[in-house]
Design an enzyme around this catalytic site. Sequence first.
Site, mmCIF file in Angstrom:
data_model
loop_
_atom_site.group_PDB
_atom_site.id
_atom_site.type_symbol
_atom_site.label_atom_id
_atom_site.label_comp_id
_atom_site.label_asym_id
_atom_site.label_seq_id
_atom_site.Cartn_x
_atom_site.Cartn_y
_atom_site.Cartn_z
ATOM 1 N N GLY A 29 45.420 38.029 38.743
ATOM 2 C CA GLY A 29 44.015 37.413 38.169
ATOM 3 C C GLY A 29 43.661 36.236 38.809
ATOM 4 O O GLY A 29 44.372 35.515 39.357
ATOM 5 N N TYR A 30 42.375 35.747 38.315
ATOM 6 C CA TYR A 30 41.867 34.628 39.166
ATOM 7 C C TYR A 30 41.377 33.682 37.884
ATOM 8 O O TYR A 30 40.560 33.994 37.237
ATOM 9 C CB TYR A 30 40.658 34.867 39.970
ATOM 10 C CG TYR A 30 41.269 35.820 40.942
ATOM 11 C CD1 TYR A 30 41.740 35.158 42.265
ATOM 12 C CD2 TYR A 30 41.180 37.249 41.018
ATOM 13 C CE1 TYR A 30 42.432 35.771 43.167
ATOM 14 C CE2 TYR A 30 42.038 37.754 41.998
ATOM 15 C CZ TYR A 30 42.497 37.236 42.990
ATOM 16 O OH TYR A 30 42.998 38.045 44.134
#
Lengths: 153, 153
Positions: A29-30
């Site tokens: 994820g970011y």
Amino acid sequence: MGTEIERKFLVAGEGWRSAAGPGLRLRQGYLHAGPPVVRIRQAGDQAFLTVKGPGLLTRAEFEYPIPPADAETMLALLCRQPIIEKTRHRIPQDGLVWEVDEFAGHLAGLVLAEIELPKPDHPFRRPDWLGREVTEDARYQNVALSRAAGPPE
Amino acid sequence: MGTEIERKFLVAGEGWRSAAGPGLRLRQGYLHAGPPVVRIRQAGDQAFLTVKGPGLLTRAEFEYPIPPADAETMLALLCRQPIIEKTRHRIPQDGLVWEVDEFAGHLAGLVLAEIELPKPDHPFRRPDWLGREVTEDARYQNVALSRAAGPPE
């Protein structure tokens, strides 16, 4: 700091499976969609925080191992949802390595192949299961895929 | 993961200097203004990448040591400019520690004091050089200061 030179392709058919290793489960994820991209990744029982500078084919990259429990918390609470889940298969070829990513979750059905090159014009053989190149197609960047409702097209 | 409970104050006058240690030079910038905040900091000859969750008084925090050369490159090339430069002085008091930050560069003239508390309602003594509390004033967050043209007000 490293500099990544990667080319990315669609995958046509199932021919790659016979040459593929067992596969490593990735969840990522970011923290920031970028630039610069700040990514959290769990890879098997390891975890990493990665910073990627601007650029598609060539980009500066900094990667640091972090405790898997930290990654779990950041993926659940601090990263944009949904996160990306995929299985990465390695296929060695002529001293290089194809990484074939089979996506799951909201991207199920998408399969992408990447090859990392020592320099941008380094020659490489195209296996017969390789489809259209998407290196310069921003829709196939992982950070764009994480935002997409499903596989592009 | 740690959880930070910090209160922040303006500083009135120079009375704090007689109790202050020699000071540690800090240079810091932001890969992401947040939330979540992703900060790069050089502290003397060490460097850290820090991820901070949302919140002003209490926030989740993840901090990782990184090579100082990586920090130098990220501060120069990947962080929002200008970066923050300041000298941090530690003043122990009753088992707690005041950190007095003397800013330089575009924020020269600004002095802030922070105290980290073991719990939000933990009592602490206010030294006579302490000014107005700005814990809840977003203008005094470092990420906001990095964007400001000069000290607030």
